[in-house]
Design a protein around this motif. Sequence first.
Motif, PDB file in Angstrom:
ATOM      1  N   ARG A  37      45.198 -13.575  11.291  1.00 45.88           N
ATOM      2  CA  ARG A  37      44.424 -14.430  10.440  1.00 45.88           C
ATOM      3  C   ARG A  37      44.940 -15.503   9.659  1.00 45.88           C
ATOM      4  O   ARG A  37      44.574 -16.664   9.638  1.00 45.88           O
ATOM      5  N   GLU A  38      46.121 -15.217   9.041  1.00 44.48           N
ATOM      6  CA  GLU A  38      46.949 -16.427   8.513  1.00 44.48           C
ATOM      7  C   GLU A  38      47.368 -17.334   9.619  1.00 44.48           C
ATOM      8  O   GLU A  38      47.300 -18.559   9.232  1.00 44.48           O
ATOM      9  N   ALA A  39      47.873 -17.017  10.473  1.00 42.42           N
ATOM     10  CA  ALA A  39      48.407 -17.978  11.495  1.00 42.42           C
ATOM     11  C   ALA A  39      47.152 -18.782  12.068  1.00 42.42           C
ATOM     12  O   ALA A  39      47.384 -20.062  12.178  1.00 42.42           O
ATOM     13  N   THR A  40      46.238 -18.157  12.543  1.00 42.39           N
ATOM     14  CA  THR A  40      44.954 -19.083  12.977  1.00 42.39           C
ATOM     15  C   THR A  40      44.473 -20.085  12.069  1.00 42.39           C
ATOM     16  O   THR A  40      44.256 -21.124  12.430  1.00 42.39           O
ATOM     17  N   ALA A  41      44.449 -19.312  10.644  1.00 46.56           N
ATOM     18  CA  ALA A  41      43.946 -20.216   9.722  1.00 46.56           C
ATOM     19  C   ALA A  41      45.074 -21.421   9.445  1.00 46.56           C
ATOM     20  O   ALA A  41      44.592 -22.773   9.224  1.00 46.56           O
ATOM     21  N   ARG A  42      46.135 -21.405   9.514  1.00 47.89           N
ATOM     22  CA  ARG A  42      47.160 -22.313   9.450  1.00 47.89           C
ATOM     23  C   ARG A  42      47.206 -23.511  10.517  1.00 47.89           C
ATOM     24  O   ARG A  42      47.353 -24.643  10.144  1.00 47.89           O
ATOM     25  N   ILE A  43      47.028 -22.883  11.569  1.00 50.84           N
ATOM     26  CA  ILE A  43      47.039 -23.659  12.647  1.00 50.84           C
ATOM     27  C   ILE A  43      45.715 -24.715  12.737  1.00 50.84           C
ATOM     28  O   ILE A  43      45.916 -25.946  13.181  1.00 50.84           O
ATOM     29  N   ARG A  44      44.716 -23.913  12.465  1.00 50.75           N
ATOM     30  CA  ARG A  44      43.535 -24.841  12.084  1.00 50.75           C
ATOM     31  C   ARG A  44      43.671 -25.982  11.289  1.00 50.75           C
ATOM     32  O   ARG A  44      43.412 -27.094  11.461  1.00 50.75           O
ATOM     33  N   ILE A  45      44.523 -25.688  10.128  1.00 51.65           N
ATOM     34  CA  ILE A  45      44.594 -26.854   9.113  1.00 51.65           C
ATOM     35  C   ILE A  45      45.489 -27.933   9.835  1.00 51.65           C
ATOM     36  O   ILE A  45      45.432 -29.166   9.607  1.00 51.65           O
ATOM     37  N   LEU A  46      46.587 -27.565  10.317  1.00 56.24           N
ATOM     38  CA  LEU A  46      47.526 -28.143  10.853  1.00 56.24           C
ATOM     39  C   LEU A  46      46.832 -29.211  11.891  1.00 56.24           C
ATOM     40  O   LEU A  46      47.376 -30.471  11.990  1.00 56.24           O
ATOM     41  N   SER A  47      45.817 -28.955  12.611  1.00 57.95           N
ATOM     42  CA  SER A  47      45.361 -29.673  13.894  1.00 57.95           C
ATOM     43  C   SER A  47      44.109 -30.139  13.643  1.00 57.95           C
ATOM     44  O   SER A  47      43.807 -31.073  14.359  1.00 57.95           O
ATOM     45  N   ARG A  48      43.706 -30.171  12.296  1.00 53.76           N
ATOM     46  CA  ARG A  48      42.419 -30.639  11.903  1.00 53.76           C
ATOM     47  C   ARG A  48      42.544 -32.229  11.750  1.00 53.76           C
ATOM     48  O   ARG A  48      41.635 -32.753  12.393  1.00 53.76           O
ATOM     49  N   ASN A  49      43.471 -32.826  11.333  1.00 53.61           N
ATOM     50  CA  ASN A  49      43.365 -34.302  11.307  1.00 53.61           C
ATOM     51  C   ASN A  49      44.749 -34.820  11.668  1.00 53.61           C
ATOM     52  O   ASN A  49      44.605 -36.230  12.128  1.00 53.61           O
ATOM     53  N   SER A  50      45.647 -34.381  11.870  1.00 50.66           N
ATOM     54  CA  SER A  50      47.081 -34.904  12.549  1.00 50.66           C
ATOM     55  C   SER A  50      47.184 -34.820  13.705  1.00 50.66           C
ATOM     56  O   SER A  50      47.247 -33.821  14.461  1.00 50.66           O
ATOM     57  N   THR A  51      47.062 -35.943  14.618  1.00 48.85           N
ATOM     58  CA  THR A  51      46.975 -35.943  15.925  1.00 48.85           C
ATOM     59  C   THR A  51      48.571 -35.621  16.356  1.00 48.85           C
ATOM     60  O   THR A  51      48.591 -35.260  17.512  1.00 48.85           O
ATOM     61  N   ASP A  52      49.437 -36.262  15.620  1.00 46.30           N
ATOM     62  CA  ASP A  52      50.812 -35.675  15.907  1.00 46.30           C
ATOM     63  C   ASP A  52      50.942 -34.240  16.193  1.00 46.30           C
ATOM     64  O   ASP A  52      51.793 -33.537  16.993  1.00 46.30           O
ATOM     65  N   ALA A  69      40.216 -19.463  15.873  1.00 44.04           N
ATOM     66  CA  ALA A  69      40.825 -20.002  17.135  1.00 44.04           C
ATOM     67  C   ALA A  69      40.080 -20.757  18.059  1.00 44.04           C
ATOM     68  O   ALA A  69      40.715 -21.866  18.370  1.00 44.04           O
ATOM     69  N   VAL A  70      39.089 -20.667  17.842  1.00 42.23           N
ATOM     70  CA  VAL A  70      38.155 -21.744  18.719  1.00 42.23           C
ATOM     71  C   VAL A  70      38.048 -22.951  18.071  1.00 42.23           C
ATOM     72  O   VAL A  70      37.879 -24.051  18.584  1.00 42.23           O
ATOM     73  N   THR A  71      38.047 -22.941  16.784  1.00 39.44           N
ATOM     74  CA  THR A  71      38.154 -24.415  16.061  1.00 39.44           C
ATOM     75  C   THR A  71      39.488 -25.142  16.188  1.00 39.44           C
ATOM     76  O   THR A  71      39.689 -26.272  16.380  1.00 39.44           O
ATOM     77  N   CYS A  72      40.412 -24.203  16.282  1.00 36.78           N
ATOM     78  CA  CYS A  72      41.904 -24.609  16.569  1.00 36.78           C
ATOM     79  C   CYS A  72      41.833 -25.538  18.226  1.00 36.78           C
ATOM     80  O   CYS A  72      42.132 -26.464  18.243  1.00 36.78           O
ATOM     81  N   LEU A  73      41.117 -24.682  18.980  1.00 37.61           N
ATOM     82  CA  LEU A  73      41.064 -25.337  20.349  1.00 37.61           C
ATOM     83  C   LEU A  73      40.027 -26.601  20.584  1.00 37.61           C
ATOM     84  O   LEU A  73      40.482 -27.415  21.031  1.00 37.61           O
ATOM     85  N   LEU A  74      38.993 -26.515  19.577  1.00 36.52           N
ATOM     86  CA  LEU A  74      38.272 -27.857  19.539  1.00 36.52           C
ATOM     87  C   LEU A  74      39.182 -28.992  18.973  1.00 36.52           C
ATOM     88  O   LEU A  74      39.071 -30.036  19.423  1.00 36.52           O
ATOM     89  N   ASN A  75      39.915 -28.805  18.031  1.00 40.91           N
ATOM     90  CA  ASN A  75      40.588 -29.693  17.069  1.00 40.91           C
ATOM     91  C   ASN A  75      41.979 -30.307  18.135  1.00 40.91           C
ATOM     92  O   ASN A  75      41.766 -31.555  18.463  1.00 40.91           O
TER      93      ASN A  75
END
Length: 709
Positions: free
Chosen positions: A446-461, A490-496
């Motif tokens: 849960r913590e890992a998916t939430a963190r990846i979601r944050i990292l992938s949200r706005n930064s294209t790098d 997880a699905v939101t990470c893939l969207l990002n």
Amino acid sequence: MMVQMEVSWLRVLLDNISSYLTLSSMDDLSSNPALKYYTRGEEISNLLKPVLENLIDSDASPSELLNNGFEELAQYCDELREQFESWQPLSTRIFYVLQIESLASKLRESSLEVFQLLKHCEQHLPADTISPSFEECLELVKLVARDEISYTIDQALKDQKNSVGPTSEVLVKIAESTGLRSNQDILIEGVVLTNMKEDAELTDNDTEAEYLDGLISLTTRMHEYLSDIKQAQLRCPVRVPSDFRCSLSLELMTDPVIVASGQTYERVFIQKWIDMGLMVCPKTRQSLSHTTLTPNFIVRAFLASWCETNNVYPPDPLELIHSSQPFPLLLESVRASSSENSSPIKNGQADAEELPQVFSRSASAPGIVSEVVCKTKRSTNAASAADRSVSQARSNTPWKFPEERHWRHPGIIPASIRETGSSSSIETEVKKLIEDLKSSSLDTQREATARIRILSRNSTDNRIVIARCGAIPSLVSLLYSTDERIQADAVTCLLNLSINDNNKSLIAESGAIEPLIHVLKTGYLEEAKANSAATLFSLSVIEEYKTEIGEAGAIEPLVDLLGSGSLSGKKDAATALFNLSIHHENKTKVIEAGAVRYLVELMDPAFGMVEKAVVVLANLATVREGKIAIGEEGGIPVLVEVVELGSARGKENATAALLQLCTHSPKFCNSVIREGVIPPLVALTKSGTARGKEKVTCESFVLFPLLVW
């Protein structure tokens, strides 16, 4: 009055000021587009520092009110420092400067409040702590410049929208203040803003997309202005044809080459552009599928003949590219007068004339710039509210950066444009997070998916790094998680991640389509279903996946979401169905799943989905089954209503749908005429879009025989 209590915020503030002042030793500070704002912060910090040091050395402690002032000031100081440290050359300069300006203004106002409070309790302080005097400090802070480019940009967007400007002086002032010092900077800014606009459109944030469109138009005007300057400087006896000049060098070409987008540039300049990692066409802003440079022998031959006829000698491009200023700077003679420490826009060797039509943008902007650059809070525990899962809540309100996240540059060049690596620290963190995704502990996942979601949200790098490190297969497997939060994140990470074109293929090839359909059918949260639909839409942009997604069984659950999902889910479903229905084999599946009934219902303006529904119906009306379904579900009256009362785009698509219905069908022609389509069609011939007028003409040919009869 002064009371004895802890002075922790006083110490934090002093530490933050000391950290801020160390920025002066940064190697790239002089090239930072917001340099003048650093200078303002430095002036205020140098006034505050001795005062704070005296207070700490004394026995007195600040009152609670003053301590609160120190806390706020410490926060602004720290945020400003972080912004300067986070600057990246290939990110948006306009948004960066607007954010820095907002923080610098808050720092100034907060400093005034602190000095005012200190002045009021001056009599309670030891005499040796009041040097310099608080009154003197107040006056000095007031003298710190506070001219705001945000107001100028706001006014320029309004003038642009009203077709009354902006003037060349305003364009130069904006360029100077935002660090757009060269033609190259302007073109890169246009690319970044276009990428941001695409992201906004993907999440249905129409207000944000419209605002960005206005800024894109401003950068286009800057380029055109610069181009006209160069045309005047070429000193040719005749005007140089625009096709003979390179949009990058703004000079006559000597070795014209064609890139993947079909545009022609001077070889050494486009090669330098690509070598910077900019895998995008400077003119069209399309991603370049390859880096092959093909000689344009036709342009070269015509150019040689024209130069010989007009006795013109093009400059050596190698000398230009290796000069200290390879890209021409803006006009020096119109520099805005300023005594501050900023890098001015100069009049180097600018270029050319108008850009092709493909480069033009609509001059639209939503309103006050201050509505866009809003307060940023430092909390990071509200991830789910900051991304597209709440797009329905803000779709009808002025766009602002989400307040719950710490603002970073939203417009860094995407992976398809800039194929450079990211920082090793991010890569190390991502690799650790991928291991956590595979953990047997739900809390860890849960913590890992939430963190990846944050990292992938706005930064294209970050999206590049996350995909490169191999996170996609693990995220795909978590789509089957029984934990609702893990599945949604997880699905939101893939969207990002799918926003990056290269990642689309990686996601699809990781077997994500069927798991995404699983979430679409059985997802625990509406957010997960909506984001699954949005991800399928993102993948369907690639032609081959339209067929694969349709055959995998996505259409029926998409139609179910269209009928019973949240408003955000309905919008995502409609967008995905539109893309899928472009593929002929999918049209019948969409119709048989019952989409037409829902689409007709969603043409009620109360849903805010008229345009989305109409464009899907226009696609479905191209097949017999679609025509029958539209007629049976009562679609004709509402389509006619859109032709009469809808937006320009809505009228255009509704007319296209009616044209498809009426072609080779006297029955539908009669129905359309009975619904009173003729008056709005006549009005559309006078005020509609070019494509809309074309559709009206075609429909008139279809309806005219029946009218005569």
